[in-house]
Structure formats: structure tokens, C-alpha cells
Scaffold this motif. Structure first.
Motif, mmCIF file in Angstrom:
data_model
loop_
_atom_site.group_PDB
_atom_site.id
_atom_site.type_symbol
_atom_site.label_atom_id
_atom_site.label_comp_id
_atom_site.label_asym_id
_atom_site.label_seq_id
_atom_site.Cartn_x
_atom_site.Cartn_y
_atom_site.Cartn_z
ATOM 1 N N LEU A 57 0.861 -1.191 0.015
ATOM 2 C CA LEU A 57 -0.001 0.098 -0.187
ATOM 3 C C LEU A 57 0.913 1.083 -0.105
ATOM 4 C CD1 LEU A 57 -2.859 -1.093 2.585
ATOM 5 C CD2 LEU A 57 -2.774 -1.074 -0.038
ATOM 6 N N LEU A 58 0.360 2.282 -0.700
ATOM 7 C CA LEU A 58 1.093 3.581 -0.703
ATOM 8 C C LEU A 58 0.007 4.659 -0.110
ATOM 9 C CD1 LEU A 58 3.468 5.231 -1.616
ATOM 10 C CD2 LEU A 58 1.985 5.541 -3.791
ATOM 11 N N PHE A 59 0.264 5.159 1.154
ATOM 12 C CA PHE A 59 -0.524 6.184 1.644
ATOM 13 C C PHE A 59 0.131 7.566 1.327
ATOM 14 C CE2 PHE A 59 -0.511 2.289 4.090
ATOM 15 C CZ PHE A 59 -1.807 2.179 4.435
ATOM 16 N N VAL A 60 -0.680 8.116 0.563
ATOM 17 C CA VAL A 60 -0.377 9.857 0.143
ATOM 18 C C VAL A 60 -0.765 10.639 1.048
ATOM 19 C CG1 VAL A 60 -0.309 11.188 -1.877
ATOM 20 C CG2 VAL A 60 -0.209 8.677 -2.184
ATOM 21 N N SER A 61 -0.068 11.678 1.364
ATOM 22 C CA SER A 61 -0.289 12.768 2.193
ATOM 23 C C SER A 61 -1.156 13.662 1.292
ATOM 24 C CB SER A 61 0.988 13.526 2.827
ATOM 25 O OG SER A 61 1.449 12.841 3.660
ATOM 26 N N GLY A 62 -1.937 14.599 2.144
ATOM 27 C CA GLY A 62 -3.002 15.511 1.359
ATOM 28 C C GLY A 62 -2.042 16.317 0.418
ATOM 29 N N GLN A 63 -2.161 16.334 -0.895
ATOM 30 C CA GLN A 63 -1.850 17.054 -1.879
ATOM 31 C C GLN A 63 -2.448 18.193 -2.311
ATOM 32 O OE1 GLN A 63 1.303 16.118 -3.324
ATOM 33 N NE2 GLN A 63 1.304 15.039 -1.413
ATOM 34 N N VAL A 64 -2.080 19.240 -2.588
ATOM 35 C CA VAL A 64 -2.725 20.716 -2.709
ATOM 36 C C VAL A 64 -2.314 21.201 -3.892
ATOM 37 C CG1 VAL A 64 -3.072 20.994 -0.259
ATOM 38 C CG2 VAL A 64 -0.929 21.939 -1.278
ATOM 39 N N GLY A 65 -2.876 22.233 -4.435
ATOM 40 C CA GLY A 65 -2.752 22.903 -5.741
ATOM 41 C C GLY A 65 -1.490 23.877 -5.421
ATOM 42 N N SER A 66 -0.305 23.393 -4.980
ATOM 43 C CA SER A 66 0.920 24.324 -4.906
ATOM 44 C C SER A 66 1.682 24.650 -6.227
ATOM 45 C CB SER A 66 1.473 23.988 -3.569
ATOM 46 O OG SER A 66 2.050 22.579 -3.957
ATOM 47 N N PRO B 269 0.001 28.843 -3.153
ATOM 48 C CA PRO B 269 -1.339 28.304 -3.720
ATOM 49 C C PRO B 269 -1.650 29.019 -5.038
ATOM 50 C CG PRO B 269 -1.964 29.298 -1.781
ATOM 51 C CD PRO B 269 -0.417 29.474 -2.126
ATOM 52 N N GLU B 270 -2.052 28.106 -5.945
ATOM 53 C CA GLU B 270 -2.575 28.393 -7.308
ATOM 54 C C GLU B 270 -4.003 29.227 -6.940
ATOM 55 O OE1 GLU B 270 -3.974 29.540 -10.680
ATOM 56 O OE2 GLU B 270 -1.892 28.355 -10.690
ATOM 57 N N PRO B 271 -4.035 30.535 -7.500
ATOM 58 C CA PRO B 271 -5.124 31.339 -7.087
ATOM 59 C C PRO B 271 -6.620 31.044 -7.624
ATOM 60 C CG PRO B 271 -3.489 32.807 -8.405
ATOM 61 C CD PRO B 271 -2.929 31.226 -8.160
ATOM 62 N N ASP B 272 -6.392 30.615 -8.894
ATOM 63 C CA ASP B 272 -7.786 30.137 -9.635
ATOM 64 C C ASP B 272 -8.362 28.749 -9.030
ATOM 65 O OD1 ASP B 272 -9.700 30.404 -12.153
ATOM 66 O OD2 ASP B 272 -8.816 28.320 -12.111
ATOM 67 N N PHE B 273 -9.372 28.644 -8.573
ATOM 68 C CA PHE B 273 -9.774 27.651 -8.080
ATOM 69 C C PHE B 273 -9.695 26.033 -8.713
ATOM 70 C CE2 PHE B 273 -13.092 24.369 -6.550
ATOM 71 C CZ PHE B 273 -12.282 23.979 -5.086
ATOM 72 N N GLU B 274 -10.271 26.438 -10.118
ATOM 73 C CA GLU B 274 -9.963 25.008 -10.932
ATOM 74 C C GLU B 274 -8.869 24.779 -11.174
ATOM 75 O OE1 GLU B 274 -11.408 23.671 -15.391
ATOM 76 O OE2 GLU B 274 -12.725 25.022 -14.418
ATOM 77 N N ALA B 275 -7.797 25.639 -11.244
ATOM 78 C CA ALA B 275 -6.693 25.388 -11.848
ATOM 79 C C ALA B 275 -5.784 24.686 -10.605
ATOM 80 C CB ALA B 275 -5.875 26.678 -12.310
ATOM 81 N N GLN B 276 -6.266 25.194 -9.181
ATOM 82 C CA GLN B 276 -5.831 24.729 -7.903
ATOM 83 C C GLN B 276 -5.966 23.300 -7.968
ATOM 84 O OE1 GLN B 276 -6.529 25.380 -3.359
ATOM 85 N NE2 GLN B 276 -6.312 27.359 -4.489
ATOM 86 N N ALA C 207 -4.342 26.083 5.163
ATOM 87 C CA ALA C 207 -3.196 26.552 4.805
ATOM 88 C C ALA C 207 -3.099 27.389 3.606
ATOM 89 C CB ALA C 207 -1.960 25.728 5.134
ATOM 90 N N GLY C 208 -4.078 28.215 3.566
ATOM 91 C CA GLY C 208 -4.020 29.086 2.255
ATOM 92 C C GLY C 208 -4.600 28.318 1.187
ATOM 93 N N PHE C 209 -4.799 27.267 1.200
ATOM 94 C CA PHE C 209 -5.326 26.398 -0.159
ATOM 95 C C PHE C 209 -6.861 26.170 0.074
ATOM 96 C CE2 PHE C 209 -0.852 25.768 0.234
ATOM 97 C CZ PHE C 209 -0.619 25.527 -0.933
ATOM 98 N N ASP C 210 -7.570 25.825 -1.070
ATOM 99 C CA ASP C 210 -8.910 25.665 -0.731
ATOM 100 C C ASP C 210 -9.710 24.100 -1.251
ATOM 101 O OD1 ASP C 210 -9.941 28.072 -0.239
ATOM 102 O OD2 ASP C 210 -9.092 28.803 -2.334
ATOM 103 N N PHE C 211 -8.474 23.333 -1.580
ATOM 104 C CA PHE C 211 -8.689 21.801 -2.059
ATOM 105 C C PHE C 211 -7.400 21.091 -1.574
ATOM 106 C CE2 PHE C 211 -8.470 18.587 -5.133
ATOM 107 C CZ PHE C 211 -9.571 17.706 -4.584
ATOM 108 N N GLU C 212 -7.811 20.020 -0.923
ATOM 109 C CA GLU C 212 -6.702 18.988 -0.793
ATOM 110 C C GLU C 212 -7.123 17.703 -1.016
ATOM 111 O OE1 GLU C 212 -3.956 17.686 3.235
ATOM 112 O OE2 GLU C 212 -4.790 19.852 3.104
ATOM 113 N N ILE C 213 -6.238 16.927 -1.523
ATOM 114 C CA ILE C 213 -6.704 15.189 -1.833
ATOM 115 C C ILE C 213 -5.475 14.276 -1.181
ATOM 116 C CG2 ILE C 213 -5.734 15.588 -4.031
ATOM 117 C CD1 ILE C 213 -7.792 13.309 -4.921
#
Length: 130
Positions: A30-39, A45-52, A116-122
Motif C-alpha cells: 500500500l501507498l499512503f499519500v499525504s494530502g496534496q494541494v494545488g501548490s 497556492p494557485e489562485p484560480d480554484f479550478e486550476a488549483q 493553510a491558504g489552499f481551498d482543496f486538498e486530496i
């Protein structure tokens, strides 16, 4: 293999060192991936939400690749949203492009008030092929 084998994508090491966490941990198959953001490359942060959102998925894909996986190997997805009601349509559009056909990975979406300044994390768990 060590119990916790850290995995890092090319570049972005300063971001993980600054915040003292690993991009992913390989444990068994298994690979447990930490939260990834649109950095962006400078960590901002990428300012445009869809692009983020798209950049978060690209950062996720790079981390999966470093761990010997692809998007097809994901079994569990957790996403975090700062304004779920407003963001849902955009996220569903991008998510539908990333996971276009069944069987889809299971998914938990969580509304939060700070990323932390982002609007989406996965964050995901993937099974390492082979």
C-alpha cells in the motif's frame, strides 16, 4: 523494506522538509499519500480554484508515480474543501475527468475552514501493483 518507506516526487522536497512530513509512505503493498494541494513550484497556492484543483491532482499523480503507482491504483480518496457548496460542481467536473469510468475509488469529502491558504486538498491510499 522498512515499516515506513518515505516516497517523494521529483522537486518539492523543501515543502515537505519545511512542514516535516513525507509526501507518501510505502508500507507493504500500500501507498499512503499525504494530502496534496494545488501548490505552485514555489509552494504558494494557485489562485484560480479550478486550476488549483487540477494542480492538486497533478501533484498527486507525481507522488503516485514516485511510489510506483498510477491514478488507476487508487482505492481510497479523501478530499478537503473550504467551501463545499460553492466548490462542488468544479470538483466533480475535474474528478470525473480523472476517474472517468467505474469502478471508481471510494470517496469521502470533508468541509473544513482552513487548509493553510489552499481551498482543496486530496489524500489517497493506493495499492502498489505487482
Amino acid at each position: 523494506m522498512a515499516f515506513r518507506d518515505a516516497v517523494f516526487p521529483a522537486g518539492r522536497h523543501a515543502l515537505y522538509a519545511l512542514h516535516t512530513y513525507s509526501a507518501a509512505i510505502r508500507s507493504g503493498d500500500l501507498l499512503f499519500v499525504s494530502g496534496q494541494v494545488g501548490s505552485r513550484s514555489d509552494g504558494s497556492p494557485e489562485p484560480d480554484f479550478e486550476a488549483q484543483v487540477r494542480l492538486a491532482f497533478a501533484n498527486l499523480e507525481a507522488t503516485l508515480k514516485a511510489g510506483g503507482c498510477s491514478l488507476d491504483d487508487i482505492v481510497d480518496v479523501t478530499t478537503f474543501h473550504t467551501d463545499p457548496e460553492r466548490q462542488f460542481e468544479t470538483i466533480m467536473q475535474v474528478k470525473g475527468e480523472v476517474f472517468p469510468v467505474p469502478p471508481y475509488p471510494n470517496w469521502t469529502a470533508i468541509g473544513v475552514n482552513w487548509l493553510a491558504g489552499f481551498d482543496f486538498e486530496i489524500k489517497v491510499i493506493a495499492r502498489i501493483p505487482g
